[in-house]
Design an enzyme around this catalytic site. Structure first.
Site, PDB file in Angstrom:
ATOM      1  N   ASP A 109       0.508  -0.740   0.293  1.00 35.88           N
ATOM      2  CA  ASP A 109      -0.157  -0.143   0.266  1.00 35.88           C
ATOM      3  C   ASP A 109       0.199   1.328   0.030  1.00 35.88           C
ATOM      4  O   ASP A 109       1.717   0.745   0.294  1.00 35.88           O
ATOM      5  CB  ASP A 109      -0.883  -0.086   0.981  1.00 35.88           C
ATOM      6  CG  ASP A 109      -0.188  -0.210   2.426  1.00 35.88           C
ATOM      7  OD1 ASP A 109       0.455   0.883   2.663  1.00 35.88           O
ATOM      8  OD2 ASP A 109      -0.333  -0.628   3.357  1.00 35.88           O
ATOM      9  N   GLU A 137      22.188 -22.422 -18.701  1.00 34.44           N
ATOM     10  CA  GLU A 137      20.711 -21.608 -17.063  1.00 34.44           C
ATOM     11  C   GLU A 137      21.095 -20.573 -16.422  1.00 34.44           C
ATOM     12  O   GLU A 137      20.951 -19.248 -16.415  1.00 34.44           O
ATOM     13  CB  GLU A 137      20.199 -22.274 -16.236  1.00 34.44           C
ATOM     14  CG  GLU A 137      19.372 -23.670 -16.438  1.00 34.44           C
ATOM     15  CD  GLU A 137      19.118 -24.826 -14.740  1.00 34.44           C
ATOM     16  OE1 GLU A 137      17.935 -24.810 -15.168  1.00 34.44           O
ATOM     17  OE2 GLU A 137      19.990 -24.826 -14.736  1.00 34.44           O
TER      18      GLU A 137
END
Ligand code: GLA
Length: 731
Positions: free
Chosen positions: A536, A616
């Site tokens: 928030d 990777e």
């Protein structure tokens, strides 16, 4: 000035670059709402108020024989209570004589340059280049001398208006404030959709859009935090509004605790929306002379659809909310130890993970939970902020030095608001947690919540956390909060004030963040509450980025991030690449797709780098390089949602466009695949139609118009969950 009072008409006029807000003091001193929407010049909109004799809608006594004036249908700025208005009330009080009523009349007003401030609460601030003006209107109840001061600040260039309310008890008696909405807005029509963002732990901010129906729709939280379940942000938009068209209104609450947003469609097809602290278990005592400050709501209006509304919020939240200097700095790419090792690590293992991460191009190593006290699982030690020397014999200092020698910065996880029953702190101060007399407190993740309304508790937290931060070279802190509040009762507060505890907790939280975060401007703080349980603007005032969700599955993240972007900028969303099968869903998604999805935020990694193959690691290194190359575009560009994953299932696409429209990056993840399926296209947005652009990997050039109207082909060879990026550059 962007704020004016027109004495002859008794109207207040707030003007931003593209919007107008107008209100009026009516005959009997009530403050009526006239208009919020597309910018109008000096028009007087008083004619919109149409009085009528309406059955069963009572008239205030001072209206005498006039049966056409009733607060039951007139649009208001701050609705009264216990009098003539049966709709949602802005305030509820219990007066000294036991009556429940507040009827505010405009008593005076003040207009000044600059932004109002809210004591103890985060709120937007004006930067040097911003022109901000403020209006404060005193609404006083003549019977009780209780005043609600309505505060409005206008960010003219940014098309933003903020609102807040201060309640002042100017009477001789003690009153109880049982409800105070920071914002009330009335509309004289009701053809709107209500958009809000719901969810749950690991699936936050899910988009939800419904037409208004008669009666009341309600979202909110009384969990003591803004919550995973509902975000303190809502939109009202015209029924047909889309990303690109239509009137839209945004309401964003700058607060991290209990909140409520209610919308009412009334008997006359009008709409009222209110937003503020949730009134459940809220009762604030105001003795004579005392005041209460209600948090801020940030309003934005767009006449051009939802994307423009998003752009208004992204800009103001990037530039006028966060106090950390990091808000303007390029954020480091991190690797976090949580999904790599959980509680099972020692110094050697951490150093190995860090060493491999250097190879991936990572810049910051973050040691998550498990480094302190006897914390070997989530059952113990919260509150005991001393390093666990069995795991880290050379302390945080030794580990941090080694990490720095590898060329990485060092970060740490903390959860300062909590205490484990199995901890030294709890054994010493059992009364420091929130708990009720005659009851045993409820547990959440085996932990209890410290009573942040107490100064001694806050002092302990500030001292112990600050000494951790000073004990080693630490450049990043993840501030977590892993359960919600129950048992909201404080051992040192008198019984008449126990209805203040939820709010006092949040004031206490803001106090400790002022004393820990703002005193360490050199540290980048990241918010977290089991992922996005406290995502928030109140937290974003202190922490420029928040861990978006504990769900790292790239496909779930498409929805979570989609919902989050309506109001929060990319710079606020921390997103990590993790391993497959994913720990939360078991799903396997290509590493390239995980990277592209995590790049829609502040990129990081959360995996055991020692288990990655060379290939990777090469892919990760490429991701890091691509992200760093495109950082200004991704983080400071304009954001476009190209699809809605709730209404279109084939692919999810989004786009970042530079402010001068000379560069764009479209990212697309194929979410549904059938054999031999139709050719799909993705259309760009926000480009200059006249400009010629080069699309990376394609021959020749295309006009912005062609890219936006005809689009780009989605490669037919793309398999389910594979992703593609289109990098578009002006010639
Ligand atoms: C929360 C966070 C996770 C991790 C754990 C540690 O769930 O969201 O990322 O830090 O706590 O206990």
């Amino acid at each position: 000035m962007s704020v004016r009072y027109i004495e002859s008409k008794k109207t207040f006029l707030l003007q931003t670059k593209n919007s107008t807000y107008q209100m009026k003091v009516s005959d009997y001193g009530y403050l009526l709402h006239l208009y919020y929407g597309e910018r109008l010049e000096d028009e007087d909109l008083s004619y919109l108020i149409q009085l009528q004799d309406r059955g069963f809608s009572p008239n205030p006594n001072e209206a005498g024989n006039d049966r056409t004036f009733s607060l039951d249908f007139l649009p208001q700025e701050f609705s009264s209570d216990g009098s003539c208005d049966y709709r949602l009330s802005s305030i509820e009080v219990k007066n000294g004589d036991g009556s429940y009523a507040f009827v505010g009349k405009a008593a005076k007003h003040e207009i000044y340059a600059g932004k109002y401030s809210l004591e103890g609460l985060p709120s937007l601030w004006a930067a040097d280049q911003d022109r901000v003006d403020t209006l404060e209107i005193w609404l006083t109840d003549p019977a009780t001398q209780l005043t609600a001061v309505l505060c409005y600040s206008v960010f003219e260039e940014k098309d933003i208006i903020t609102r807040a309310v201060k309640v002042i008890n100017e009477s001789e008696e003690t009153i109880y404030l049982n409800r105070i909405m920071s914002m009330t807005m009335d509309f004289m029509d009701s053809d709107y959709d209500f958009i809000h963002f719901d969810g749950r732990h690991t699936m936050e901010r899910e988009w939800s859009r419904n037409p208004l129906a008669y009666g009341i729709q309600n979202v909110g939280s009384f969990r003591g935090a803004s919550s995973h379940q509902h975000n303190p942000f809502a939109i009202l938009c015209e029924r047909g509004a889309s990303e690109d068209d239509g009137r839209c209104y945004g309401f964003s609450f700058v607060y991290s605790g209990n909140f409520m947003c209610k919308v009412e469609k009334d008997q006359y097809d009008q709409t009222r929306i209110v937003m503020g602290i949730h009134p459940k278990h809220f009762s604030y005592q105001l003795k004579p002379g005392e005041r209460f400050t209600a948090p801020e709501v940030v309003l934005a209006y767009s006449g051009k659809g939802l994307t423009h509304l998003t752009h208004l919020y992204h800009r103001v939240y990037r530039e006028n909310l966060c106090k950390s200097p990091y808000v303007r700095k390029e954020r480091p790419i991190l690797i976090n130890s949580w999904e790599a090792a959980y509680f099972d690590f020692d110094e050697a293992k951490l150093l190995e993970i860090a060493k491999e991460a250097v190879d991936m191009g990572v810049e910051l190593f973050v040691l998550d939970d498990g480094w302190f006290g006897n914390r070997n699982d989530d059952n113990a030690a919260l509150g005991d902020w001393d390093v666990n020397t069995a795991k880290l014999p050379r302390g945080l200092g030794g580990l941090s030095e080694d990490i720095h020698e590898m060329g990485l910065n060092f970060g740490l996880w903390i959860e300062p608001e909590m205490v484990s029953e199995n901890s030294e702190l709890y054994r010493k101060h059992p009364d420091w947690c929130l708990q009720m007399p005659r009851r045993q407190p409820s547990r959440g993740r085996y932990q209890l919540v410290l009573d942040l309304s107490r100064e001694d508790v806050r002092d302990y937290i500030v001292t112990s956390i600050n000494s951790v931060l000073d004990s080693a070279r630490i450049e990043y802190v993840k501030w977590d909060m892993n359960r919600f509040i129950t048992d909201a009762w404080s051992a040192i507060v008198e019984k008449e004030k126990q209805g203040e505890i939820y709010h006092r907790y949040i004031l206490g939280l803001y106090d400790i963040m002022n004393r820990i975060i703002l005193t360490h401007p050199e540290i980048l703080f990241c918010g977290c509450s089991g992922g996005g349980g406290r995502f928030d603007p109140g937290m974003l005032y202190y922490q420029p980025q928040i861990w978006c969700s504990d769900n790292t599955d790239a496909v779930c993240r498409l929805k979570i991030q989609y919902g989050t972007t309506f109001v929060y900028p990319v710079s606020a969303m921390e997103s990590h690449v993790s391993v497959c099968p994913n720990h939360q869903t078991g799903r396997t998604v290509p590493l390239e797709t995980r990277g592209i999805t995590a790049m829609d935020g502040i990129l990081g990694y959360e995996l055991d780098s020692t288990k990655l193959t060379e290939e990777e690691k090469r892919i990760c290194r490429q991701q890091v390089e691509a992200y760093k190359r495109n950082y200004p575009l991704i983080v400071y560009g304009d954001y476009y949602r190209l699809t809605n994953p709730y209404t279109f299932s084939e692919y999810v696409a989004w786009e970042h466009v530079s402010r001068n429209r000379d560069e764009a990056l479209i990212s697309l993840v194929l979410t549904e695949k059938e054999a031999n399926d139709a050719q799909r296209y993705v259309k760009a947005k926000g480009l200059n139609p006249q400009m010629q652009y080069q699309v990376d990997g394609m021959e020749g050039s295309l006009s912005g118009q062609a890219l936006m109207s005809a689009g780009l082909p989605v490669p037919g060879k793309l398999m389910q969950y594979e992703a593609v990026q289109y990098h578009i550059k002006a010639l």
